[in-house]
Motif scaffolding. Structure first.
Motif, PDB file in Angstrom:
ATOM      1  N   ALA A  21       3.242   0.773   3.194  1.00  0.00           N
ATOM      2  CA  ALA A  21       2.945  -0.288   4.166  1.00  0.00           C
ATOM      3  C   ALA A  21       2.925  -1.616   3.423  1.00  0.00           C
ATOM      4  O   ALA A  21       2.400  -1.701   2.304  1.00  0.00           O
ATOM      5  CB  ALA A  21       1.606  -0.040   4.849  1.00  0.00           C
ATOM      6  N   GLU A  34       0.602  -0.638   8.726  1.00  0.00           N
ATOM      7  CA  GLU A  34      -0.661  -0.488   8.007  1.00  0.00           C
ATOM      8  C   GLU A  34      -1.758   0.129   8.867  1.00  0.00           C
ATOM      9  O   GLU A  34      -2.641   0.828   8.359  1.00  0.00           O
ATOM     10  CB  GLU A  34      -1.141  -1.836   7.457  1.00  0.00           C
ATOM     11  N   MET A  41      -2.359   3.787   8.136  1.00  0.00           N
ATOM     12  CA  MET A  41      -2.550   4.275   6.777  1.00  0.00           C
ATOM     13  C   MET A  41      -3.765   5.179   6.602  1.00  0.00           C
ATOM     14  O   MET A  41      -3.736   6.117   5.799  1.00  0.00           O
ATOM     15  CB  MET A  41      -2.610   3.108   5.799  1.00  0.00           C
ATOM     16  N   ARG A  46       0.844  -1.192   0.000  1.00  0.00           N
ATOM     17  CA  ARG A  46       0.000   0.000   0.000  1.00  0.00           C
ATOM     18  C   ARG A  46       0.881   1.244   0.000  1.00  0.00           C
ATOM     19  O   ARG A  46       1.877   1.301   0.716  1.00  0.00           O
ATOM     20  CB  ARG A  46      -0.904   0.044   1.238  1.00  0.00           C
TER      21      ARG A  46
END
Length: 263
Positions: A131, A156, A159, A114
């Motif tokens: 991430a 994550e 995020m 990501r």
């Protein structure tokens, strides 16, 4: 490194422009966009191969950057999965789509990452967070995004908050720029001169902030002379609870990031 950039909208185009400006050869980029007329326009503007067929674009890619809206990420990954090389890294730029959703739509062994970046990529001034699953070697992906700005590695779980601060953050600044420019024009200033003044002021202030080791609050204190104009302005902002409004705006954006229909 051969790159496929899928879904060249506003953000995708900013990333494309930044990568090319960084010296990445056009021959190393395959891109897609809809409709076909936009694909042709982008090809002419940037000198890269731009089509409308995602599976064809990824056939020889080492890295696939997915820049479509969150709701379109899942179907796109299902479509390109069978055409990916075994060592390909797929990087989603879409807000709110978790790694688990990316992984379940990709063939086994394909690495999913990501990334949250912003439109300052066009000027190679983006702030990007990456991430990935624990243990993933992100060296090459970090180097790629370093071409368009500054890159950090994040858990994550952060995020959605990063999306609010880093992704939506430029809009906060543009909101401020618009308000200050309008205030200057309302006071009788020429619109063109007001725009030039506000743009340069914000640029200079941001560069000063970046170059300083001091926290923003310390810089505020330094220019807010007791009884002066800046102190009066800050008092007005405090009376309007602007600090709380900004915190609420960040929270709202982060919450929305977690609600987006990705998958």
């Amino acid at each position: 490194m051969d790159i496929a950039l899928l879904g060249v909208g506003h953000l995708g185009e900013a990333v494309l422009a930044g990568l090319l400006d960084s010296g990445l050869p056009p021959a190393q980029i395959w891109a897609t966009a809809l409709p076909a007329e936009r694909a042709a326009t982008l090809a002419d503007a940037y000198g890269v191969e731009v089509g409308t067929d995602n599976p064809s674009a990824v056939a020889e890619a080492d890295v696939v950057l997915v820049a479509v809206p969150p709701v379109a990420v899942g179907p796109l990954l299902s479509a390109i999965g069978p055409h990916l090389e075994p060592e390909t890294v797929v990087v989603s730029l879409a807000a709110g789509v978790p790694l688990a959703k990316l992984t379940e739509r990709l063939p086994k062994g394909i690495t999913a990452v990501r990334a949250m970046t912003n439109i300052a990529a066009r000027a190679r001034r983006a702030a990007t967070a990456l991430a990935a699953p624990e243990g993933t070697d992100l060296t090459e992906i970090e180097d790629l995004f370093d071409r368009i700005g500054v890159t950090v590695i994040a858990d994550e779980s952060m995020m959605d908050l990063i999306t609010a601060v880093g992704g939506s953050g430029p809009a906060f600044l543009y909101y401020l720029a618009d308000a200050m420019t309008n205030a200057a024009v309302d006071g009788g200033m020429d619109p063109v001169a007001a725009r030039v003044l506000v743009d340069q002021m914000l640029l200079g202030a941001c560069l000063h902030l970046q170059d300083s080791d001091e926290p923003p609050a310390a810089l505020l204190d330094r220019i807010a002379t007791p009884g002066g104009t800046t102190e009066a302005a800050l008092a007005s902002l405090d009376a309007s609870n602007v600090d709380e409004a900004i915190r609420a705006a960040v929270a709202a954006a982060a919450e929305r990031g977690g609600e987006l229909p990705g998958g």
